[in-house]
Design an enzyme around this catalytic site. Structure first.
Site, PDB file in Angstrom:
ATOM      1  CG  ASP A  44      -0.350  -0.100   2.530  1.00 40.16           C
ATOM      2  OD1 ASP A  44       0.885  -0.164   2.615  1.00 40.16           O
ATOM      3  OD2 ASP A  44      -1.100  -0.127   3.537  1.00 40.16           O
ATOM      4  CB  SER A  45       4.575   1.618  -0.157  1.00 41.83           C
ATOM      5  OG  SER A  45       4.738   0.462  -0.964  1.00 41.83           O
ATOM      6  CG  ASP A  83       0.739  -3.956   2.304  1.00 37.82           C
ATOM      7  OD1 ASP A  83       0.963  -4.751   3.239  1.00 37.82           O
ATOM      8  OD2 ASP A  83       1.551  -3.086   1.950  1.00 37.82           O
ATOM      9  CE  LYS A 111       3.309  -5.712   4.245  1.00 39.31           C
ATOM     10  NZ  LYS A 111       2.912  -4.532   5.074  1.00 39.31           N
ATOM     11  CD  GLU A 113       0.566  -1.385   8.214  1.00 35.00           C
ATOM     12  OE1 GLU A 113       1.012  -1.094   7.099  1.00 35.00           O
ATOM     13  OE2 GLU A 113       0.231  -0.528   9.068  1.00 35.00           O
ATOM     14  CD  GLU A 180       8.091   0.085   7.961  1.00 34.63           C
ATOM     15  OE1 GLU A 180       8.331   1.193   7.427  1.00 34.63           O
ATOM     16  OE2 GLU A 180       7.064  -0.571   7.736  1.00 34.63           O
TER      17      GLU A 180
END
Length: 263
Positions: A44-45, A83, A111, A113, A180
């Site tokens: 999602d970067s 993501d 993925k 978070e 991270e």
């Protein structure tokens, strides 16, 4: 042969490090995977490096599904990890719906978070055949709660919770843990505490694998360049050579070096 979850687990057991880079389109997916990168992250970067936003929060599931399909079209055997975007997995039921969209778009893994609050979600996804990567440490989707992009886990209590969360998520069925911006000492402890592969970004070279945003490793970072980033295009004559050098340095342990590491 195509890279699978079992491939990464075998690499961890044998002590061989693996590589991961982001890609958002078919062209870069073909370049990265044909060079031998084991994992491609459709991150999602893209909200920041492609869309020009100041965070990942505006990225939608439609954005992620579109770019996942593009990457899948160019992939040459890498494992594709996509993501789950902001607030698309707030409940286990919502997580399963979001994961289904991404897997049907071509992802091999999703993925998420977050820490122990995702244990039940991780278990349910695993039971339904959806591989997961759980992202700990600096989690960009919670940047407003964290008060900025800051190193996580420097305090003992925070570090202990991160270790506990990683173990709980691995036991719930997580296939990969991603760390991270955490001190290398903490990353080392977590890597040794779980049986599943651990990917690091700004977490030292003790982890089982490394990930970077493709734009960063090619020197196309705009604004502030994070401490953990290295420009692999510098000194090379092509993008392909830069990717190959990234692979070589990760597998040898040369990257990340001390200058890219938090203590």
């Amino acid at each position: 042969m195509a890279v699978t979850v079992n491939t990464l687990k075998e690499m961890k057991q044998s002590g061989e490090k693996f590589t991961c880079l982001t890609s958002y389109d078919a062209t870069f997916a073909q370049l990265v995977s044909s060079a031998g990168v084991e994992v491609i992250l459709i991150g999602d970067s893209l909200g920041m490096v492609l869309q020009g936003n100041d965070s990942t929060l505006p990225v939608t599931i439609e954005d992620m599904a579109y770019h996942t399909q593009c990457v899948a079209n160019g992939n040459q055997g890498a494992l594709l990890m996509a993501d789950m975007p902001f607030m698309s997995y707030a409940t286990p039921e919502q997580a399963m719906e979001t994961a289904a969209v991404l897997m049907q778009s071509g992802a091999h893994m999703v993925k998420l978070e977050g820490g122990d609050w995702l244990v039940e979600t991780t278990r349910l996804l695993s039971e339904r055949g959806i591989p997961t990567c759980l992202h700990l440490g600096l989690t960009p989707q919670t940047v407003n709660k964290m008060g900025g992009y800051k190193v996580q886990g420097r305090q003992d209590q925070q570090a202990d919770k991160m270790i506990t969360d990683a173990v709980a998520l691995a036991e719930a069925g997580a296939d990969i843990i991603l760390l991270e911006c955490v001190p290398y000492e903490l990353a080392d402890k977590i890597t040794k505490a779980v049986d599943v592969p651990v990917i690091g970004i700004g977490a030292g070279n003790q982890t089982d694998g490394q990930v970077l945003v493709i734009h960063d490793m090619l020197g196309a970072t705009t604004g502030h360049r994070p401490k953990f980033v290295k420009n692999f295009l510098e000194g090379n004559t092509s993008i392909q050579a830069a990717i190959e050098n990234y692979i070589t340095d990760v597998k040898s342990g040369a990257f990340p070096s001390e200058e890219h590491t938090f203590k």
